[in-house]
Design a protein around this motif. Structure first.
Motif, mmCIF file in Angstrom:
data_model
loop_
_atom_site.group_PDB
_atom_site.id
_atom_site.type_symbol
_atom_site.label_atom_id
_atom_site.label_comp_id
_atom_site.label_asym_id
_atom_site.label_seq_id
_atom_site.Cartn_x
_atom_site.Cartn_y
_atom_site.Cartn_z
ATOM 1 N N ALA A 1 0.810 -1.176 -0.108
ATOM 2 C CA ALA A 1 -0.072 -0.009 -0.074
ATOM 3 C C ALA A 1 0.973 1.333 -0.085
ATOM 4 C CB ALA A 1 -0.906 -0.168 1.274
ATOM 5 N N ARG A 2 0.343 2.309 -0.532
ATOM 6 C CA ARG A 2 1.121 3.569 -0.678
ATOM 7 C C ARG A 2 0.283 4.589 -0.038
ATOM 8 N NH1 ARG A 2 5.585 4.852 -2.924
ATOM 9 N NH2 ARG A 2 5.763 6.748 -4.088
ATOM 10 N N ASN B 1 5.819 3.766 0.163
ATOM 11 C CA ASN B 1 5.206 2.179 0.395
ATOM 12 C C ASN B 1 5.236 1.715 1.718
ATOM 13 O OD1 ASN B 1 4.400 2.167 -2.361
ATOM 14 N ND2 ASN B 1 5.980 0.695 -3.024
ATOM 15 N N THR B 2 4.368 0.947 2.224
ATOM 16 C CA THR B 2 4.367 0.450 3.576
ATOM 17 C C THR B 2 5.405 -0.199 4.013
ATOM 18 O OG1 THR B 2 2.532 -0.948 2.923
ATOM 19 C CG2 THR B 2 1.892 0.377 4.678
ATOM 20 N N TYR B 3 6.191 -1.225 3.067
ATOM 21 C CA TYR B 3 7.107 -2.152 3.385
ATOM 22 C C TYR B 3 8.541 -1.339 3.769
ATOM 23 C CZ TYR B 3 8.135 -1.646 -1.639
ATOM 24 O OH TYR B 3 8.661 -1.150 -2.645
ATOM 25 N N ARG C 1 -12.456 5.776 -2.558
ATOM 26 C CA ARG C 1 -11.872 4.814 -3.376
ATOM 27 C C ARG C 1 -10.836 3.905 -2.731
ATOM 28 N NH1 ARG C 1 -6.993 6.770 -6.322
ATOM 29 N NH2 ARG C 1 -6.873 8.723 -5.533
ATOM 30 N N GLY C 2 -10.436 4.235 -1.555
ATOM 31 C CA GLY C 2 -9.438 3.665 -0.722
ATOM 32 C C GLY C 2 -8.008 4.240 -0.939
ATOM 33 N N VAL C 3 -7.047 3.225 0.080
ATOM 34 C CA VAL C 3 -5.562 3.695 -0.239
ATOM 35 C C VAL C 3 -5.124 2.950 -1.684
ATOM 36 C CG1 VAL C 3 -5.016 1.733 0.989
ATOM 37 C CG2 VAL C 3 -3.439 3.611 1.026
ATOM 38 N N PHE D 1 -7.206 -1.434 6.541
ATOM 39 C CA PHE D 1 -7.706 -0.234 5.655
ATOM 40 C C PHE D 1 -8.432 -0.837 4.636
ATOM 41 C CE2 PHE D 1 -3.619 -2.224 4.188
ATOM 42 C CZ PHE D 1 -3.726 -2.667 3.081
ATOM 43 N N HIS D 2 -9.044 0.050 3.807
ATOM 44 C CA HIS D 2 -9.838 -0.238 2.707
ATOM 45 C C HIS D 2 -8.989 0.167 1.530
ATOM 46 C CE1 HIS D 2 -12.803 0.288 -0.534
ATOM 47 N NE2 HIS D 2 -13.035 1.472 -0.464
ATOM 48 N N ALA D 3 -8.818 -0.720 0.479
ATOM 49 C CA ALA D 3 -7.842 -0.627 -0.671
ATOM 50 C C ALA D 3 -8.647 -0.351 -1.756
ATOM 51 C CB ALA D 3 -7.259 -1.899 -1.018
ATOM 52 N N ASP D 4 -8.316 0.572 -2.563
ATOM 53 C CA ASP D 4 -8.635 0.944 -3.943
ATOM 54 C C ASP D 4 -8.760 -0.453 -4.537
ATOM 55 O OD1 ASP D 4 -9.290 1.820 -6.428
ATOM 56 O OD2 ASP D 4 -7.664 3.455 -6.524
#
Ligand code: FE
Length: 343
Positions: free
Chosen positions: A129-130, A222-224, A254-256, A316-319
């Motif tokens: 995720a970004r 980015n999360t990582y 729309r989400g992350v 989280f809710h992802a795009d």
């Protein structure tokens, strides 16, 4: 690679002569071109070999170099699989004609549709995720909402993000074009660029470091990268990461923005069946668990949990835009970023 294949044939022939038909020798090999760091994938490949007897020949290089190599080798390429990061890179490989469509019930059942090419040219094997990262104490997360809102004048001189050359940002802009359209995204990009604290430079980790060093209050990364810094042996990296908060943008909308690392079977694959088998192995439960933990990325397979560090960032809710769309919109995104003055 050629040498190793000859070597294999030699050993196999020898085994035949002396009557040693071990599964390892009967099963053959698979040749993997990988843009991932070797340490992040090698142990998994070894496990695949231990389970199946199929030897994996690993060639590691940068994504662009591997694509060039596949193109120039053409149908003489010894590669069976291209493994890289970002839907933008996977799509570029597909457009270049170096990947072939694959149907696999196992892959289709385990990898959600949005994380794979509809025709099977490539399959997501991990998700990243970004989100919006902020310096704790400097930004109240209640002030944050969407990527779109980062174009507002209140963020002037407060945002760090890497260059528009980077495929991660190209895909992020592509995701916005997919939902909001080109015109609205261009207007946003102009406002966003106007809020940059400095000329884009460095990688995602550098944006985090610059924020903590006081150059900006917001970083896009980015999360990582943040998770790896939190888990780092280096005390300074760990301390820096500890000062950063994760904000999941647009959770009502729309989400992350998310992206994938993924792989596809090459057009010329001499060991196609073994290649499909390796992809299926990488999408399997154990491999997904190990890979996600080691890379600090989210598994694509449902039912497999993310690392404790990632879980610490919250849910989280992802795009839900299909990854293929990001690739298709890549050229449009690049031109748009250029017009907006994103260097
Ligand atoms: Fe990266």
């Amino acid at each position: 690679m050629r040498l190793s294949r000859r070597h294999f044939l030699f050993v196999a022939a020898l085994a035949g002569v002396v009557g040693l038909n071990g599964p390892a020798l009967a099963a053959g090999e698979v040749n993997l071109y990988s843009a991932r760091q070797e340490a992040l994938i090698k142990p998994l490949l070894d496990q695949f070999t231990a389970e199946t007897g199929i030897r994996v020949n690993l060639v590691s290089a940068k994504a662009d170099a591997l694509l060039q190599r596949l193109k120039s080798e053409g149908r003489n390429s010894p590669a069976d699989i291209l493994f890289t990061v970002d839907a933008g890179n996977l799509h570029a490989a597909q457009v270049a004609g170096v990947l072939q469509p694959v149907r696999s019930a196992a892959l289709e059942a385990t990898i959600p549709e949005v994380y794979r090419d509809p025709q099977g040219h490539w399959f997501g094997l991990s998700m990243r995720a970004r989100p919006i990262l902020y310096v704790k104490g400097k930004v109240n997360p209640a002030e944050l909402s969407t990527y779109e809102a980062l174009a507002e004048p209140k963020w002037k001189g407060r945002i760090c993000v890497r260059s528009s050359d980077n495929v991660y940002n190209q895909s992020m802009v592509g995701s916005m074009i997919a939902t909001r359209g080109e015109e609205a995204t261009e207007a946003w990009a102009k406002g966003f660029v106007a809020n940059f604290a400095r000329k884009p430079q460095g990688g995602d980790r550098d944006q985090i470091k610059a924020a903590v060093a006081g150059q900006c209050d917001i970083a896009i990364a980015n999360t990582y990268y943040l998770a790896q810094m939190l888990e780092s042996d280096k005390a300074d990296e760990k301390a820096i990461a500890g000062k950063i908060g994760v904000f999941w943008p647009d959770q009502q909308g729309r989400g992350v923005h998310v992206n994938i690392s993924g792989a596809g079977v090459t057009t010329a694959a001499p060991n196609r069946d073994n290649a499909v088998r390796l992809l299926e192995f990488l999408a399997g439960e154990n491999a997904q668990q190990w890979y996600a933990e080691t890379n600090q990325e989210y598994p694509v397979r449902s039912g497999v949990t993310a690392s404790a560090t990632l879980r610490g960032f919250g849910e989280f809710h992802a795009d839900s835009v299909n990854m293929a769309r990001l690739g298709e919109l890549n050229a449009t995104a690049v031109r748009l970023m250029d017009r907006a003055g994103w260097r």
